[in-house]
Scaffold this motif. Sequence first.
Motif, PDB file in Angstrom:
ATOM      1  N   GLU A 142       0.823  -1.208   0.000  1.00 33.79           N
ATOM      2  CA  GLU A 142       0.000   0.000   0.000  1.00 33.79           C
ATOM      3  C   GLU A 142       0.859   1.260   0.000  1.00 33.79           C
ATOM      4  O   GLU A 142       0.554   2.225  -0.702  1.00 33.79           O
ATOM      5  CB  GLU A 142      -0.956   0.002   1.188  1.00 33.79           C
ATOM      6  N   LYS A 202       2.195   1.657  -3.465  1.00 29.55           N
ATOM      7  CA  LYS A 202       1.124   2.120  -4.354  1.00 29.55           C
ATOM      8  C   LYS A 202       0.828   3.580  -4.114  1.00 29.55           C
ATOM      9  O   LYS A 202       0.695   4.361  -5.056  1.00 29.55           O
ATOM     10  CB  LYS A 202      -0.143   1.301  -4.145  1.00 29.55           C
ATOM     11  N   ASN A 203       0.729   3.983  -2.874  1.00 31.34           N
ATOM     12  CA  ASN A 203       0.468   5.384  -2.557  1.00 31.34           C
ATOM     13  C   ASN A 203       1.611   6.276  -3.021  1.00 31.34           C
ATOM     14  O   ASN A 203       1.388   7.401  -3.458  1.00 31.34           O
ATOM     15  CB  ASN A 203       0.215   5.578  -1.057  1.00 31.34           C
ATOM     16  N   ALA A 255       2.392  10.260  -9.634  1.00 34.56           N
ATOM     17  CA  ALA A 255       1.604  10.397 -10.855  1.00 34.56           C
ATOM     18  C   ALA A 255       0.777  11.663 -10.868  1.00 34.56           C
ATOM     19  O   ALA A 255       0.407  12.157 -11.935  1.00 34.56           O
ATOM     20  CB  ALA A 255       0.687   9.181 -11.015  1.00 34.56           C
ATOM     21  N   THR A 256       0.458  12.237  -9.715  1.00 33.43           N
ATOM     22  CA  THR A 256      -0.381  13.441  -9.685  1.00 33.43           C
ATOM     23  C   THR A 256       0.430  14.708  -9.727  1.00 33.43           C
ATOM     24  O   THR A 256       1.580  14.786  -9.606  1.00 33.43           O
ATOM     25  CB  THR A 256      -1.275  13.477  -8.436  1.00 33.43           C
ATOM     26  N   ARG A 281       3.491   5.689  -5.672  1.00 36.59           N
ATOM     27  CA  ARG A 281       3.320   5.807  -7.138  1.00 36.59           C
ATOM     28  C   ARG A 281       2.201   6.783  -7.452  1.00 36.59           C
ATOM     29  O   ARG A 281       2.311   7.580  -8.373  1.00 36.59           O
ATOM     30  CB  ARG A 281       3.014   4.443  -7.736  1.00 36.59           C
ATOM     31  N   ASP A 282       1.086   6.716  -6.696  1.00 37.16           N
ATOM     32  CA  ASP A 282      -0.039   7.606  -6.937  1.00 37.16           C
ATOM     33  C   ASP A 282       0.364   9.049  -6.711  1.00 37.16           C
ATOM     34  O   ASP A 282      -0.030   9.952  -7.443  1.00 37.16           O
ATOM     35  CB  ASP A 282      -1.229   7.252  -6.030  1.00 37.16           C
ATOM     36  N   ALA A 283       1.185   9.307  -5.678  1.00 35.29           N
ATOM     37  CA  ALA A 283       1.615  10.674  -5.369  1.00 35.29           C
ATOM     38  C   ALA A 283       2.520  11.208  -6.489  1.00 35.29           C
ATOM     39  O   ALA A 283       2.450  12.382  -6.830  1.00 35.29           O
ATOM     40  CB  ALA A 283       2.334  10.709  -4.032  1.00 35.29           C
TER      41      ALA A 283
END
Length: 90
Positions: free
Chosen positions: A79, A82-83, A89-90, A85-87
């Motif tokens: 997690e 993943k978080n 990507a934004t 990577r999400d940070a």
Amino acid sequence: MSKQGQTKLPAFEDMGQIEINFLGQRIVIGCVEGEEDKARHLAERFEIAAGEVTKAVSAEIEPIQAMLMAGILIYDELEQAKNGRDAVAT
């Protein structure tokens, strides 16, 4: 599990099957047919994680407790990754 004529467990008839030693117990598990080596490698890595949990606690714990704790820690790492990577990507 070796392929030397040993029959598969009924639960794993339609898939691959391996026999591993995990936290001192002999266990037969199912896996994707043809990916037995990969499953064995992942089981070995998971055993190391469970062993690290066992070493970290101050009293003896049951293997199922070590496995659950190791699984939770691994999911936490997933997690976090993943978080991360999400940070990015934004």
